[in-house]
Design a protein around this motif. Sequence first.
Motif, PDB file in Angstrom:
ATOM      1  N   GLY A  51       0.763  -1.177   0.081  1.00 55.97           N
ATOM      2  CA  GLY A  51       0.148  -0.233   0.036  1.00 55.97           C
ATOM      3  C   GLY A  51       0.884   1.384   0.011  1.00 55.97           C
ATOM      4  O   GLY A  51       0.505   2.138  -0.733  1.00 55.97           O
ATOM      5  N   VAL A  52       1.939   1.256   0.837  1.00 53.46           N
ATOM      6  CA  VAL A  52       2.718   2.318   0.864  1.00 53.46           C
ATOM      7  C   VAL A  52       3.415   2.603  -0.744  1.00 53.46           C
ATOM      8  O   VAL A  52       3.757   3.587  -1.096  1.00 53.46           O
ATOM      9  N   GLN A  53       3.800   1.338  -1.197  1.00 54.02           N
ATOM     10  CA  GLN A  53       4.313   1.531  -2.513  1.00 54.02           C
ATOM     11  C   GLN A  53       3.486   2.129  -3.586  1.00 54.02           C
ATOM     12  O   GLN A  53       3.771   2.876  -4.442  1.00 54.02           O
ATOM     13  N   LEU A  54       1.874   1.792  -3.322  1.00 49.98           N
ATOM     14  CA  LEU A  54       1.261   2.289  -4.012  1.00 49.98           C
ATOM     15  C   LEU A  54       0.923   3.876  -4.168  1.00 49.98           C
ATOM     16  O   LEU A  54       1.068   4.620  -5.202  1.00 49.98           O
ATOM     17  N   SER A  55       0.981   4.295  -2.774  1.00 47.90           N
ATOM     18  CA  SER A  55       0.884   5.744  -2.721  1.00 47.90           C
ATOM     19  C   SER A  55       1.848   6.742  -3.271  1.00 47.90           C
ATOM     20  O   SER A  55       1.952   7.622  -4.107  1.00 47.90           O
ATOM     21  N   LEU A  56       3.305   6.164  -3.128  1.00 42.05           N
ATOM     22  CA  LEU A  56       4.401   6.542  -3.719  1.00 42.05           C
ATOM     23  C   LEU A  56       4.795   6.486  -4.974  1.00 42.05           C
ATOM     24  O   LEU A  56       4.976   7.561  -5.949  1.00 42.05           O
ATOM     25  N   GLY A  57       4.269   5.396  -5.613  1.00 38.78           N
ATOM     26  CA  GLY A  57       4.411   5.218  -7.065  1.00 38.78           C
ATOM     27  C   GLY A  57       3.363   5.835  -7.768  1.00 38.78           C
ATOM     28  O   GLY A  57       3.533   6.334  -9.130  1.00 38.78           O
ATOM     29  N   ALA A  58       2.081   6.156  -7.075  1.00 35.33           N
ATOM     30  CA  ALA A  58       1.185   7.062  -7.775  1.00 35.33           C
ATOM     31  C   ALA A  58       1.816   8.543  -8.153  1.00 35.33           C
ATOM     32  O   ALA A  58       1.498   9.158  -9.314  1.00 35.33           O
ATOM     33  N   TYR A  59       2.415   9.047  -7.281  1.00 35.35           N
ATOM     34  CA  TYR A  59       3.134  10.373  -7.485  1.00 35.35           C
ATOM     35  C   TYR A  59       3.956  10.024  -8.551  1.00 35.35           C
ATOM     36  O   TYR A  59       4.518  10.875  -9.392  1.00 35.35           O
ATOM     37  N   PHE A  60       5.128   8.902  -8.716  1.00 33.44           N
ATOM     38  CA  PHE A  60       6.058   8.796  -9.500  1.00 33.44           C
ATOM     39  C   PHE A  60       5.446   8.922 -11.085  1.00 33.44           C
ATOM     40  O   PHE A  60       5.880   9.376 -11.663  1.00 33.44           O
ATOM     41  N   PHE A  61       4.351   8.139 -11.391  1.00 31.84           N
ATOM     42  CA  PHE A  61       3.942   8.052 -12.455  1.00 31.84           C
ATOM     43  C   PHE A  61       3.025   9.226 -12.899  1.00 31.84           C
ATOM     44  O   PHE A  61       2.563   9.347 -14.226  1.00 31.84           O
ATOM     45  N   THR A  62       2.545  10.054 -12.192  1.00 31.69           N
ATOM     46  CA  THR A  62       2.001  11.322 -12.681  1.00 31.69           C
ATOM     47  C   THR A  62       2.908  12.523 -12.629  1.00 31.69           C
ATOM     48  O   THR A  62       2.660  13.591 -13.309  1.00 31.69           O
ATOM     49  N   HIS A  63       4.227  12.438 -11.815  1.00 31.45           N
ATOM     50  CA  HIS A  63       5.178  13.530 -12.071  1.00 31.45           C
ATOM     51  C   HIS A  63       6.512  13.121 -12.633  1.00 31.45           C
ATOM     52  O   HIS A  63       7.310  13.933 -12.774  1.00 31.45           O
ATOM     53  N   GLY A  64       6.725  11.755 -12.940  1.00 30.16           N
ATOM     54  CA  GLY A  64       7.892  11.454 -13.382  1.00 30.16           C
ATOM     55  C   GLY A  64       9.019  11.183 -12.814  1.00 30.16           C
ATOM     56  O   GLY A  64       9.761  10.992 -13.332  1.00 30.16           O
ATOM     57  N   GLY A  65       8.810  11.008 -11.623  1.00 30.80           N
ATOM     58  CA  GLY A  65      10.241  10.833 -10.599  1.00 30.80           C
ATOM     59  C   GLY A  65       9.766  10.885  -9.189  1.00 30.80           C
ATOM     60  O   GLY A  65       8.766  11.755  -8.761  1.00 30.80           O
ATOM     61  N   LEU A  66      10.906  10.386  -8.331  1.00 27.16           N
ATOM     62  CA  LEU A  66      10.571  10.490  -6.945  1.00 27.16           C
ATOM     63  C   LEU A  66      11.942  11.525  -6.335  1.00 27.16           C
ATOM     64  O   LEU A  66      13.066  11.088  -7.037  1.00 27.16           O
ATOM     65  N   ASP A  67      12.073  12.023  -5.271  1.00 30.10           N
ATOM     66  CA  ASP A  67      13.229  12.673  -4.814  1.00 30.10           C
ATOM     67  C   ASP A  67      13.922  11.506  -4.057  1.00 30.10           C
ATOM     68  O   ASP A  67      13.108  10.615  -3.770  1.00 30.10           O
ATOM     69  N   LEU A  68      15.138  11.858  -3.528  1.00 30.25           N
ATOM     70  CA  LEU A  68      15.891  10.672  -2.940  1.00 30.25           C
ATOM     71  C   LEU A  68      15.225  10.275  -1.831  1.00 30.25           C
ATOM     72  O   LEU A  68      15.288   8.759  -1.601  1.00 30.25           O
ATOM     73  N   LYS A  69      14.789  10.939  -0.870  1.00 32.77           N
ATOM     74  CA  LYS A  69      14.029  10.458   0.304  1.00 32.77           C
ATOM     75  C   LYS A  69      13.017   9.600   0.116  1.00 32.77           C
ATOM     76  O   LYS A  69      12.758   8.587   0.699  1.00 32.77           O
ATOM     77  N   ALA A  70      11.969  10.138  -1.009  1.00 30.30           N
ATOM     78  CA  ALA A  70      10.901   9.027  -1.214  1.00 30.30           C
ATOM     79  C   ALA A  70      11.313   8.093  -1.932  1.00 30.30           C
ATOM     80  O   ALA A  70      10.761   6.989  -1.693  1.00 30.30           O
TER      81      ALA A  70
END
Length: 546
Positions: free
Chosen positions: A151-170
């Motif tokens: 579930g945590v992966q889902l939440s973080l992945g949603a931002y990844f696929f809508t914004h194209g990447g994650l910062d280092l901490k995320a």
Amino acid sequence: MILKHFQLLTERQNTKESVYFSLKVGDVVHTLQNERDVMSLYVSVHDDPAIERLLIEAYKLTDDALLRLPSWVTVNFPSKFRSKESFITSLTEMRNQTESLTYKEVTRQFADDIGVFIDWMMNAVKEERDSDIWAELVAFHMLINGKECIGVQLSLGAYFFTHGGLDLKALLWYKANHDLGETFLGMFESYSAVAFKSRLDHIDIELESRMQVMQQKIIENTTEVYSTEEGMIWVENMTSYINQLNDVVRALADYITMRTNEEIFNHRLNVTVDVTVLVITMVVACLVSFVIYKISKSIDRVKKCLQEKTMHLEKEQKRTESLLSQLVPAKIAKRMQESIVEPEYFQSVTVMFADISNFNTFMSRSTPNELLELVNDVFDVFEKQLEKRNVSKLGSTGNILMVACGLHQKHTKRHTEDIANLALDLLDRVQQIQVKQAFGEKVKLKIGISTGAVIAGVIEGKLPRYCLFGETVVEAQLLLDTCLPLRIHISETTYSQLSSKKMYLIKERDDIPKKNGSVQKKTYWLCGNLNSTVLQIDLDVNNSLV
């Protein structure tokens, strides 16, 4: 045996209730995970009507799951978990602040809350560690933890696929939950064959493969295409996977419930058999008891007669023992009942005489009743102090008390210290006795103490007496006779014993009384004990610590 079976039955019923509660908590966790996933996507894209409708639907599912929760585990921290109402209030406040939250804040807040609910579920495993279905219970909770990591992966992945990447901490947060989720799910399968089969029955392999490809993109933190639509595809795939995991949770919970019901049935059967055997045994026992009752009736009459005579003899014996114990020490009294007590020689004994120095003054100023009341108060203090110590009371004549230590007591090497401490306490306690105004002054004791060899034996007669003989007794009496009021007069031998302890205040007596014109031995004043809080005798004892 019946108690054991009843205990096992109770334990299995508790297990069933724990599994039911865990399942309901699992529903809450699942709906919270779903709400977190949709809310994370919503705050990532903002103002998408389709996602907003999904979010409102997720709110309703979560609220329904909370209302169906049969009980609430009260915890003081976080404070929102003190009651179901306070948690719902906190959740509503968070929903109202959606527009100002980031996807990280949403993910973190829900992860903390879900962690508390998972802890509730883990407590059921700890309580059922000895159960036959413990492995399935562990697998059940491993699956719950693994599902939360997904579930945590889902939440973080949603931002990844809508914004194209994650910062280092995320990204590190995502990788940690990815690895931990793989570990939990792997352990879940290894704990139980039933768990492994449930996963094969409910998980879509093709969906799992698509999900792994998308997960790898997030781990590499690279994607050529990102948009709200890509985020929706990720959320739909992951939500389907989580729903399938939830089906595995329910299947495993159903299996645990079935096994628990079987065990409850078996234990109920055992309890029923045990109760039946017990009833039959009691009926037979009653029949046997009735026969025995008839036979024992005559025996009871004889027994009652013997008991009455025995009680009378025991009463007389206790009276005799009580009287004897007042005349001689308890150990000597016991030996006198068993055999003749031979005289004994003791190498080192401490003897003490205590006297009320102003007794004659009280006699002249009081009535017989007042004087007797005062003497009773003084001897009551004596008795209470003697009870606390290994000291033998050898008798009292008028207002004079004689005691000794080192005869038959334990720790006889400390007899000089015991007598010294007794003397200091007596001097202090007796001065605290409240006397009538007619007496004009407080009770003043004087005490003589000597240490040395004695011969002890029982003087036979109508009233047997345990007596001490020897120079030590004579010397202690002489020290009493030549003692001053409110003083403790000790011999040179007693001084030698106490001086090695380095904790007593002692002063040599300057005005040594003479007897028949000749100078007597050195004597000393015992003034106090540095380790005691009782009254220290007011003498010039500077440089007199020994």
